[in-house]
Every structure is written in C-alpha cells, then in structure tokens.
Design a protein around this motif. Structure first.
Motif, PDB file in Angstrom:
ATOM      1  N   VAL A  95       0.831  -1.212   0.000  1.00 21.92           N
ATOM      2  CA  VAL A  95       0.000   0.000   0.000  1.00 21.92           C
ATOM      3  C   VAL A  95       0.864   1.259   0.000  1.00 21.92           C
ATOM      4  N   SER A  96       1.938   1.268   0.794  1.00 21.75           N
ATOM      5  CA  SER A  96       2.790   2.464   0.863  1.00 21.75           C
ATOM      6  C   SER A  96       3.535   2.690  -0.442  1.00 21.75           C
ATOM      7  N   LYS A  97       4.097   1.627  -1.001  1.00 17.52           N
ATOM      8  CA  LYS A  97       4.868   1.757  -2.250  1.00 17.52           C
ATOM      9  C   LYS A  97       3.971   2.178  -3.415  1.00 17.52           C
ATOM     10  N   GLU A  98       2.854   1.465  -3.579  1.00 11.89           N
ATOM     11  CA  GLU A  98       1.966   1.740  -4.709  1.00 11.89           C
ATOM     12  C   GLU A  98       1.228   3.063  -4.509  1.00 11.89           C
ATOM     13  N   GLY A  99       0.843   3.355  -3.266  1.00 16.14           N
ATOM     14  CA  GLY A  99       0.161   4.616  -2.980  1.00 16.14           C
ATOM     15  C   GLY A  99       1.053   5.817  -3.271  1.00 16.14           C
ATOM     16  N   PHE A 100       2.315   5.731  -2.863  1.00 15.24           N
ATOM     17  CA  PHE A 100       3.289   6.803  -3.120  1.00 15.24           C
ATOM     18  C   PHE A 100       3.436   7.021  -4.627  1.00 15.24           C
ATOM     19  N   ARG A 101       3.569   5.915  -5.365  1.00 21.90           N
ATOM     20  CA  ARG A 101       3.750   5.997  -6.819  1.00 21.90           C
ATOM     21  C   ARG A 101       2.531   6.608  -7.503  1.00 21.90           C
ATOM     22  N   GLU A 102       1.348   6.118  -7.138  1.00 18.56           N
ATOM     23  CA  GLU A 102       0.124   6.575  -7.803  1.00 18.56           C
ATOM     24  C   GLU A 102      -0.201   8.028  -7.466  1.00 18.56           C
ATOM     25  N   LEU A 103       0.104   8.432  -6.236  1.00 21.11           N
ATOM     26  CA  LEU A 103      -0.182   9.817  -5.848  1.00 21.11           C
ATOM     27  C   LEU A 103       0.678  10.794  -6.650  1.00 21.11           C
ATOM     28  N   LEU A 104       1.915  10.389  -6.938  1.00 20.40           N
ATOM     29  CA  LEU A 104       2.811  11.254  -7.709  1.00 20.40           C
ATOM     30  C   LEU A 104       2.457  11.300  -9.195  1.00 20.40           C
ATOM     31  N   LEU A 105       1.539  10.437  -9.627  1.00 12.25           N
ATOM     32  CA  LEU A 105       1.130  10.419 -11.034  1.00 12.25           C
ATOM     33  C   LEU A 105      -0.042  11.353 -11.326  1.00 12.25           C
ATOM     34  N   VAL A 106      -0.664  11.896 -10.284  1.00  8.42           N
ATOM     35  CA  VAL A 106      -1.852  12.726 -10.517  1.00  8.42           C
ATOM     36  C   VAL A 106      -1.468  14.070 -11.122  1.00  8.42           C
ATOM     37  N   GLU A 107      -2.440  14.671 -11.777  1.00  5.00           N
ATOM     38  CA  GLU A 107      -2.209  15.982 -12.386  1.00  5.00           C
ATOM     39  C   GLU A 107      -1.932  17.024 -11.297  1.00  5.00           C
ATOM     40  N   GLY A 108      -0.926  17.854 -11.529  1.00  8.28           N
ATOM     41  CA  GLY A 108      -0.566  18.876 -10.546  1.00  8.28           C
ATOM     42  C   GLY A 108       0.303  18.365  -9.413  1.00  8.28           C
ATOM     43  N   ALA A 109       0.843  17.139  -9.566  1.00  7.82           N
ATOM     44  CA  ALA A 109       1.658  16.543  -8.499  1.00  7.82           C
ATOM     45  C   ALA A 109       2.914  17.366  -8.215  1.00  7.82           C
ATOM     46  N   THR A 110       3.490  17.964  -9.248  1.00  4.68           N
ATOM     47  CA  THR A 110       4.731  18.744  -9.072  1.00  4.68           C
ATOM     48  C   THR A 110       4.531  19.878  -8.074  1.00  4.68           C
ATOM     49  N   GLU A 111       3.480  20.671  -8.295  1.00  6.78           N
ATOM     50  CA  GLU A 111       3.208  21.814  -7.416  1.00  6.78           C
ATOM     51  C   GLU A 111       2.879  21.365  -5.995  1.00  6.78           C
ATOM     52  N   LYS A 112       2.264  20.196  -5.881  1.00  7.52           N
ATOM     53  CA  LYS A 112       1.878  19.705  -4.549  1.00  7.52           C
ATOM     54  C   LYS A 112       3.053  19.070  -3.799  1.00  7.52           C
ATOM     55  N   ALA A 113       3.975  18.451  -4.543  1.00  6.94           N
ATOM     56  CA  ALA A 113       5.067  17.709  -3.906  1.00  6.94           C
ATOM     57  C   ALA A 113       6.243  18.597  -3.503  1.00  6.94           C
TER      58      ALA A 113
ATOM     59  N   PRO B 196       6.609  21.628  -2.166  1.00 11.71           N
ATOM     60  CA  PRO B 196       6.630  22.205  -0.806  1.00 11.71           C
ATOM     61  C   PRO B 196       6.875  21.168   0.295  1.00 11.71           C
ATOM     62  N   LEU B 197       6.676  19.887  -0.016  1.00 13.11           N
ATOM     63  CA  LEU B 197       6.837  18.830   0.991  1.00 13.11           C
ATOM     64  C   LEU B 197       8.254  18.251   1.028  1.00 13.11           C
ATOM     65  N   LEU B 198       9.118  18.689   0.120  1.00 13.33           N
ATOM     66  CA  LEU B 198      10.477  18.123   0.043  1.00 13.33           C
ATOM     67  C   LEU B 198      11.253  18.192   1.368  1.00 13.33           C
ATOM     68  N   PRO B 199      11.184  19.312   2.114  1.00 13.63           N
ATOM     69  CA  PRO B 199      11.922  19.342   3.389  1.00 13.63           C
ATOM     70  C   PRO B 199      11.481  18.256   4.370  1.00 13.63           C
ATOM     71  N   ARG B 200      10.258  17.777   4.238  1.00 19.25           N
ATOM     72  CA  ARG B 200       9.774  16.695   5.114  1.00 19.25           C
ATOM     73  C   ARG B 200       9.937  15.321   4.465  1.00 19.25           C
ATOM     74  N   LEU B 201       9.879  15.264   3.147  1.00 18.88           N
ATOM     75  CA  LEU B 201      10.006  13.986   2.449  1.00 18.88           C
ATOM     76  C   LEU B 201      11.443  13.460   2.460  1.00 18.88           C
TER      77      LEU B 201
END
Length: 232
Positions: A118-136, A138-143
């Motif tokens: 669930v974690s591996k596939e969920g992470f992958r699929e969430l990053l495939l959505v439209e607008g993922a770049t803008e959403k991801a 800001p989270l880099l300092p925590r990721l």
C-alpha cells in the motif's frame, strides 16, 4: 405448581432486557472496551506469552501503520488473480498531498503485508496525478529525511523501495530536489560498494541527473567522486 410459578417469575425479572438495551444502544459498544483492557494485566505477569500477539498490534511500528489502522489512508489493497492493486476511496487527484504523501513515504520502511504494498503503490500513484509537481515540491523538506531513513534501512527490500520512490519523486519535482540531494547521497554511496546494488544505485544516480539537470552532476560528484555523467 408454586415452584414453577416462582421459576417463571425469576426468568421474567432477570435483567436480560437491560443487557439487550446496552447491546443495541450505539454509544455503549465502545465503553466496555476500556474496562476490558486492564483485565489482562495481572495475567500478563503470570503468563507473558498470552499478550504477545496483542502487543504487535497495539504498538504500530510507524506513523503509516498507525494511520492505516485508524482508516486514515484513503486506499486499500485489492487482491487480484494476477497481481494486486490499490482501490482509492476517492480520486487520488482530490486527496491532499499534505500529509498523505509524507505518511506513505513513512510506510516505505514497513516490512509487513499489506503496508509494504500500500505504501509503495500509494506513493507511486499519488505522484502520477495531475498537478503533483506543485503539490510535492513544498513537501520536500519533510520527504527527504523520511527517504533518507528508508535508504539507510538494513532491510534490502526497504532500501529498494527507497530507491524507486526517490526516482519517482525526482521525475516529478525535477531540479527542485537538488537542494536536498546531498542528504541522500551518503547512503547511496555506501550501497554502491555492495555488488548486489551497484547497478541499481548507478541507474538511480543517472535518473537523478536526467531529471535534475547539469547541476545535479556536481552535487553527486561531491559525495561520489567516481560517478560518471550520462551527458556527453
């Protein structure tokens, strides 16, 4: 005859109706649980083995496991005849990246099913959505600290999940990852010495350069001087 009457009267006045009421009323099913939980404690001292199975569930190993147990991850594993897949409770496009993307990254360090999938596939699929770049971005300092811990994990499968996630993230955020890259390279450099992972780590570094641009090469070489750039 009087004995029968007495018995029937006893049956009638037994407080079954009160017990039934407590079962049907909705707030009460939760209320007996706190009273039940302390009871095993004296027996724990006599026979500690009896509590072992429960201990594993009562102490989740990560934020992901705890959130998943509470139903806080909006996707579930669906067992397929050929391969497993995720079923989202709502469209991934509508799910807030904060905090879900970080929580899924936490789950990459899990070693038990179904958390691993669930974690591996969920992470992958969430990053495939439209607008993922803008959403991801800001989270880099925590990721990045979470991915760093994943890449430092002793479990080989966890490390490989970390590599895959790093490449997926790099493909989405591009050069924005460069500012954080040095924090991840020490663990990659260490695994580069292992023949088992040399090729996969090298490919990962090449992908980081591909998505991060020319500036990435200097950052990689500062930690891994033997790295050969893919650009001519």
């Amino acid at each position: 005859g009087s004995n029968v009457l007495r018995m029937s009267s006893h049956i009638q006045i037994k407080p079954k109706t009160a017990a039934q009421k407590s079962k049907t009323s909705s707030p009460l099913p939760c209320s007996p649980e706190p009273a039940v939980k302390p009871q095993p404690k004296p027996s724990d001292k006599l026979n500690p083995k009896t509590i072992d199975p429960f201990g594993a569930y009562s102490r989740p190993t990560s934020a992901f496991a705890a959130t998943y147990a509470k139903g806080g991850i909006p996707c579930r594993l669906v067992h397929g005849s050929v391969k497993h897949k995720l079923q989202w409770e709502c469209l991934p496009e509508t799910v807030p990246f904060d905090p879900l993307l970080v929580t899924l990254a936490e789950g990459l360090r899990e070693t038990k099913h179904p958390y691993t999938f669930v974690s591996k596939e969920g992470f992958r699929e969430l990053l495939l959505v439209e607008g993922a770049t803008e959403k991801a971005i800001p989270l880099l300092p925590r990721l990045v600290p979470v991915l760093k811990a994943t890449l430092a994990h002793v479990d080989d499968e966890v490390f490989e999940r970390g590599l895959d996630a790093l490449v997926q993230l790099s493909a989405v955020v591009g050069p924005s990852l460069n500012d954080h890259l040095k924090h991840l390279l020490t663990n990659l450099s260490r695994r580069l010495m292992d023949k088992k992972f040399r090729e996969k780590v090298t490919v990962t570094l090449q992908k980081l350069e591909q998505y991060g641009g020319k500036a990435t090469v200097a950052i990689i070489k500062s930690k891994i001087p033997t790295y050969c750039s893919i650009s001519p």
